[in-house]
Design a protein around this motif. Structure first.
Motif, PDB file in Angstrom:
ATOM      1  N   LEU A 191     -22.476   0.738   9.638  1.00  0.00           N
ATOM      2  CA  LEU A 191     -22.231   1.983  10.379  1.00  0.00           C
ATOM      3  C   LEU A 191     -20.915   1.878  11.135  1.00  0.00           C
ATOM      4  O   LEU A 191     -20.666   0.895  11.837  1.00  0.00           O
ATOM      5  CB  LEU A 191     -23.375   2.240  11.368  1.00  0.00           C
ATOM      6  CG  LEU A 191     -24.799   2.205  10.786  1.00  0.00           C
ATOM      7  CD1 LEU A 191     -25.808   2.635  11.856  1.00  0.00           C
ATOM      8  CD2 LEU A 191     -24.927   3.051   9.543  1.00  0.00           C
ATOM      9  N   GLU A 192     -20.093   2.878  10.980  1.00  0.00           N
ATOM     10  CA  GLU A 192     -18.768   2.883  11.610  1.00  0.00           C
ATOM     11  C   GLU A 192     -18.717   3.909  12.731  1.00  0.00           C
ATOM     12  O   GLU A 192     -18.973   5.090  12.513  1.00  0.00           O
ATOM     13  CB  GLU A 192     -17.685   3.203  10.582  1.00  0.00           C
ATOM     14  CG  GLU A 192     -16.290   3.251  11.190  1.00  0.00           C
ATOM     15  CD  GLU A 192     -15.204   3.424  10.175  1.00  0.00           C
ATOM     16  OE1 GLU A 192     -15.468   3.178   8.980  1.00  0.00           O
ATOM     17  OE2 GLU A 192     -14.091   3.805  10.549  1.00  0.00           O
ATOM     18  N   ALA A 193     -18.376   3.430  13.915  1.00  0.00           N
ATOM     19  CA  ALA A 193     -18.335   4.294  15.101  1.00  0.00           C
ATOM     20  C   ALA A 193     -16.934   4.847  15.322  1.00  0.00           C
ATOM     21  O   ALA A 193     -15.942   4.246  14.919  1.00  0.00           O
ATOM     22  CB  ALA A 193     -18.756   3.494  16.332  1.00  0.00           C
TER      23      ALA A 193
ATOM     24  N   ILE B 144     -15.367  -4.680   8.241  1.00  0.00           N
ATOM     25  CA  ILE B 144     -14.442  -4.436   9.358  1.00  0.00           C
ATOM     26  C   ILE B 144     -13.265  -3.597   8.863  1.00  0.00           C
ATOM     27  O   ILE B 144     -12.803  -3.776   7.730  1.00  0.00           O
ATOM     28  CB  ILE B 144     -13.959  -5.774   9.972  1.00  0.00           C
ATOM     29  CG1 ILE B 144     -13.333  -5.553  11.353  1.00  0.00           C
ATOM     30  CG2 ILE B 144     -13.002  -6.516   9.045  1.00  0.00           C
ATOM     31  CD1 ILE B 144     -13.144  -6.843  12.148  1.00  0.00           C
ATOM     32  N   ASP B 145     -12.833  -2.644   9.687  1.00  0.00           N
ATOM     33  CA  ASP B 145     -11.675  -1.793   9.369  1.00  0.00           C
ATOM     34  C   ASP B 145     -10.511  -2.186  10.258  1.00  0.00           C
ATOM     35  O   ASP B 145     -10.553  -2.000  11.481  1.00  0.00           O
ATOM     36  CB  ASP B 145     -12.019  -0.315   9.619  1.00  0.00           C
ATOM     37  CG  ASP B 145     -12.724   0.322   8.433  1.00  0.00           C
ATOM     38  OD1 ASP B 145     -13.019   1.537   8.506  1.00  0.00           O
ATOM     39  OD2 ASP B 145     -12.988  -0.386   7.442  1.00  0.00           O
ATOM     40  N   LEU B 146      -9.465  -2.741   9.651  1.00  0.00           N
ATOM     41  CA  LEU B 146      -8.315  -3.236  10.407  1.00  0.00           C
ATOM     42  C   LEU B 146      -7.172  -2.235  10.360  1.00  0.00           C
ATOM     43  O   LEU B 146      -6.875  -1.674   9.293  1.00  0.00           O
ATOM     44  CB  LEU B 146      -7.850  -4.579   9.821  1.00  0.00           C
ATOM     45  CG  LEU B 146      -8.906  -5.689   9.794  1.00  0.00           C
ATOM     46  CD1 LEU B 146      -8.350  -6.929   9.103  1.00  0.00           C
ATOM     47  CD2 LEU B 146      -9.374  -6.024  11.204  1.00  0.00           C
TER      48      LEU B 146
ATOM     49  N   PHE C 296      -8.185  -2.905   5.274  1.00  0.00           N
ATOM     50  CA  PHE C 296      -7.185  -2.175   6.063  1.00  0.00           C
ATOM     51  C   PHE C 296      -7.427  -0.681   5.890  1.00  0.00           C
ATOM     52  O   PHE C 296      -7.135  -0.105   4.848  1.00  0.00           O
ATOM     53  CB  PHE C 296      -5.771  -2.577   5.611  1.00  0.00           C
ATOM     54  CG  PHE C 296      -5.483  -4.029   5.828  1.00  0.00           C
ATOM     55  CD1 PHE C 296      -5.446  -4.924   4.762  1.00  0.00           C
ATOM     56  CD2 PHE C 296      -5.292  -4.530   7.109  1.00  0.00           C
ATOM     57  CE1 PHE C 296      -5.212  -6.274   4.964  1.00  0.00           C
ATOM     58  CE2 PHE C 296      -5.054  -5.888   7.325  1.00  0.00           C
ATOM     59  CZ  PHE C 296      -5.017  -6.757   6.253  1.00  0.00           C
ATOM     60  N   ASP C 297      -8.038  -0.095   6.926  1.00  0.00           N
ATOM     61  CA  ASP C 297      -8.263   1.350   6.900  1.00  0.00           C
ATOM     62  C   ASP C 297      -7.101   1.988   7.659  1.00  0.00           C
ATOM     63  O   ASP C 297      -7.224   2.319   8.840  1.00  0.00           O
ATOM     64  CB  ASP C 297      -9.593   1.700   7.551  1.00  0.00           C
ATOM     65  CG  ASP C 297      -9.874   3.194   7.417  1.00  0.00           C
ATOM     66  OD1 ASP C 297     -10.857   3.673   8.003  1.00  0.00           O
ATOM     67  OD2 ASP C 297      -9.097   3.889   6.738  1.00  0.00           O
ATOM     68  N   ALA C 298      -5.994   2.102   7.014  1.00  0.00           N
ATOM     69  CA  ALA C 298      -4.745   2.521   7.667  1.00  0.00           C
ATOM     70  C   ALA C 298      -3.885   3.228   6.627  1.00  0.00           C
ATOM     71  O   ALA C 298      -4.227   3.259   5.445  1.00  0.00           O
ATOM     72  CB  ALA C 298      -4.022   1.291   8.211  1.00  0.00           C
TER      73      ALA C 298
ATOM     74  N   PRO D  32     -16.847  -2.113  12.472  1.00  0.00           N
ATOM     75  CA  PRO D  32     -15.971  -1.749  13.587  1.00  0.00           C
ATOM     76  C   PRO D  32     -14.554  -1.464  13.093  1.00  0.00           C
ATOM     77  O   PRO D  32     -14.080  -2.132  12.171  1.00  0.00           O
ATOM     78  CB  PRO D  32     -15.983  -2.993  14.483  1.00  0.00           C
ATOM     79  CG  PRO D  32     -17.112  -3.833  14.004  1.00  0.00           C
ATOM     80  CD  PRO D  32     -17.287  -3.519  12.558  1.00  0.00           C
ATOM     81  N   GLU D  33     -13.903  -0.512  13.717  1.00  0.00           N
ATOM     82  CA  GLU D  33     -12.496  -0.239  13.394  1.00  0.00           C
ATOM     83  C   GLU D  33     -11.639  -0.385  14.641  1.00  0.00           C
ATOM     84  O   GLU D  33     -11.978   0.142  15.703  1.00  0.00           O
ATOM     85  CB  GLU D  33     -12.317   1.152  12.803  1.00  0.00           C
ATOM     86  CG  GLU D  33     -10.839   1.473  12.538  1.00  0.00           C
ATOM     87  CD  GLU D  33     -10.590   2.743  11.760  1.00  0.00           C
ATOM     88  OE1 GLU D  33     -11.308   3.016  10.786  1.00  0.00           O
ATOM     89  OE2 GLU D  33      -9.681   3.488  12.152  1.00  0.00           O
ATOM     90  N   VAL D  34     -10.502  -1.076  14.482  1.00  0.00           N
ATOM     91  CA  VAL D  34      -9.594  -1.329  15.615  1.00  0.00           C
ATOM     92  C   VAL D  34      -9.283  -0.031  16.353  1.00  0.00           C
ATOM     93  O   VAL D  34      -9.515   0.099  17.567  1.00  0.00           O
ATOM     94  CB  VAL D  34      -8.290  -1.981  15.129  1.00  0.00           C
ATOM     95  CG1 VAL D  34      -7.323  -2.156  16.286  1.00  0.00           C
ATOM     96  CG2 VAL D  34      -8.557  -3.318  14.445  1.00  0.00           C
ATOM     97  N   ALA D  35      -8.754   0.945  15.601  1.00  0.00           N
ATOM     98  CA  ALA D  35      -8.270   2.179  16.248  1.00  0.00           C
ATOM     99  C   ALA D  35      -9.392   2.888  16.991  1.00  0.00           C
ATOM    100  O   ALA D  35      -9.187   3.416  18.088  1.00  0.00           O
ATOM    101  CB  ALA D  35      -7.669   3.117  15.198  1.00  0.00           C
ATOM    102  N   HIS D  36     -10.569   2.880  16.434  1.00  0.00           N
ATOM    103  CA  HIS D  36     -11.667   3.645  17.042  1.00  0.00           C
ATOM    104  C   HIS D  36     -12.120   3.033  18.361  1.00  0.00           C
ATOM    105  O   HIS D  36     -12.356   3.754  19.334  1.00  0.00           O
ATOM    106  CB  HIS D  36     -12.839   3.748  16.071  1.00  0.00           C
ATOM    107  CG  HIS D  36     -12.479   4.422  14.787  1.00  0.00           C
ATOM    108  ND1 HIS D  36     -13.362   4.576  13.747  1.00  0.00           N
ATOM    109  CD2 HIS D  36     -11.303   4.951  14.365  1.00  0.00           C
ATOM    110  CE1 HIS D  36     -12.744   5.198  12.750  1.00  0.00           C
ATOM    111  NE2 HIS D  36     -11.499   5.426  13.094  1.00  0.00           N
ATOM    112  N   GLU D  37     -12.214   1.701  18.415  1.00  0.00           N
ATOM    113  CA  GLU D  37     -12.594   1.071  19.691  1.00  0.00           C
ATOM    114  C   GLU D  37     -11.459   1.202  20.704  1.00  0.00           C
ATOM    115  O   GLU D  37     -11.690   1.393  21.895  1.00  0.00           O
ATOM    116  CB  GLU D  37     -12.969  -0.387  19.468  1.00  0.00           C
ATOM    117  CG  GLU D  37     -14.106  -0.633  18.469  1.00  0.00           C
ATOM    118  CD  GLU D  37     -15.483  -0.108  18.925  1.00  0.00           C
ATOM    119  OE1 GLU D  37     -16.087   0.664  18.169  1.00  0.00           O
ATOM    120  OE2 GLU D  37     -15.905  -0.482  20.032  1.00  0.00           O
TER     121      GLU D  37
HETATM  122 MN    MN Z   1     -12.446   3.383   9.207  1.00  0.00          MN
END
Ligand code: MN
Ligand code: DIG
Ligand code: MN
Length: 388
Positions: free
Chosen positions: A181-183, A245-247, A287-289, A217-222
């Motif tokens: 699950l991605e927040a 993990i989404d970096l 890498f979700d970028a 977890p995604e860097v940008a979202h946190e």
């Molecule tokens: Mn993402």
């Protein structure tokens, strides 16, 4: 001399939607021509990626005919075979089509909630068809602009019912699949339910099959939520729930920028890479970028190479930190323990509590010593800047 060249063992992955982003933003149209999924696989093969991920509609357009879908899948499969790329993760696009304008699983319209389940089941099947072992749920539209529209409790119940449904579906189909699950706190909705990784960790424990469900977890979202990303990742890891993990990277207080990994907060990226390498995380480094809107596809390749290169540079810096004699001596000193407090720490016993209540502490003396964190942090900066 480390060339920082990506290798399959690094498990670097990109979504089709990342290197395939055409650069559209809320204030400007596309700047890059579209590429087919197969073309994007070849691009990722050229830059040295290990794998590629997709939303259902990144691969198969929502209105594709069965014949068109088969043709796209055939070309995609051929590209995977010739590049050797794998598909570790898949996910559903429950946010682009207007039908999801008020969410998918939490929509107030039961027809939308039902349609979202149908779409997700078909997308899960598609992901499994290409070998995905992790399935991500990002509820980009699961939120509100006005809380007059929806009960926050009802929204959580609808989300739980949907996730329980998919866990049962995967069990019924005997899929070897974990759900992640991605927040995200907001964007595209004004406020999104389950806004941080911490909320998701709590929510997972209320599901019928919590063992099947973890977090992505995604860097940008946190960072958008003003949080320390590595802390959230560490908490997920410690709970056995870091399934993916989404970096990327992100300036604080801005919309989701999905910047090249490490391009904004190098120190935070260092602590994240150090954590993943220290605990020997064995999942995808996804890498979700996407590249800046200013770029052409050569720039997109620069973006993808940069994500992986920065990760490998920081991996080397983490090893240097762990091997640095002065750093390790400081850490040993900072964490020194002569065992004198052992009778009072650890699990509770009535005897321990009674003895501890009687123990005389010299509070003023205990407060005296400096913690030497300034020196330790400067050593970290010296390592990161290559001056050590
Ligand atoms: Mn993402
Ligand atoms: C956005 O950060 C989301 C979507 O791109 C996708 O559902 C998920 C997978 O990484 N991240
Ligand atoms: Mn994002």
């Amino acid at each position: 001399m480390n060339t920082y060249n990506p290798k399959p063992e690094h498990q670097f992955t990109f979504g089709l939607w990342t290197v395939g982003s055409r650069g559209r933003d809320p204030f400007g149209s596309e700047v890059r021509e579209s590429k087919t999924p197969a073309e994007l696989v070849y691009l990722l093969g050229e830059v040295g990626a290990y794998g590629v991920n997709f939303h259902d509609n990144d691969l198969i357009p929502i209105d594709a005919t069965p014949a068109e879908a088969e043709s796209i899948k055939k070309a995609f499969r051929q590209a995977l075979a010739s590049t050797g790329l794998v598909v570790p993760m898949a996910t559903t696009n429950l946010f682009s089509d207007p039908v999801f304008k008020d969410g998918a699983f939490t929509s107030n319209d039961p027809k939308v909630r039902a349609y979202a389940r149908q779409k997700t089941m078909k997308s899960i099947d598609l992901g499994v068809e290409f070998g995905a072992k992790v399935y991500v749920f990002w509820g980009g539209r699961e939120g509100v602009e006005t809380d007059s529209s929806k009960s926050a409790v009802e929204a959580i119940k609808r989300t739980r019912e949907a996730l329980n449904f998919f866990c049962e579906y995967a069990l019924d189909r005997k899929y070897d699949l974990k759900f992640a699950l991605e927040a995200k706190p907001n964007e595209p909705r004004g406020d999104i339910y389950n806004p941080t990784t911490g909320h998701m960790l709590a929510f997972i424990e209320t599901l019928d099959h919590p063992e099947m469900v973890g977090v992505n977890p995604e860097v940008a979202h946190e960072h958008m939520a003003g949080l320390n990303f590595m802390h959230g990742v560490a908490q997920a890891w410690e709970a056995g729930k870091l399934f993916h993990i989404d970096l990327n990277d992100q300036y604080p207080g801005r919309y989701d920028q999905d910047l090249r990994f490490g391009s904004r907060d190098l120190k935070a990226a260092f602590y994240l890479v150090k954590f993943l390498e220290d605990v020997k995380y064995n999942g995808s480094r996804h890498f979700d970028a996407h590249a800046y809107r200013t770029e052409d596809y050569e720039g997109v390749k620069d973006f993808a190479r940069g994500c992986m290169r920065t990760y490998l540079i920081l991996k080397e810096k983490a090893a240097q930190f762990n091997a640095d004699a002065e750093v390790q001596a400081l850490l040993a000193e900072i964490n020194a323990d002569d065992g004198a407090m052992a009778p009072f720490l650890g699990k509770y016993t009535p005897e321990k509590a009674a003895a501890l209540k009687e123990h005389a502490f010299d509070r003023v003396a205990i407060a005296q010593p400096g913690r030497k964190y300034e020196r330790l942090d400067q050593l970290t900066i010296d390592i990161l800047t290559g001056t050590r």
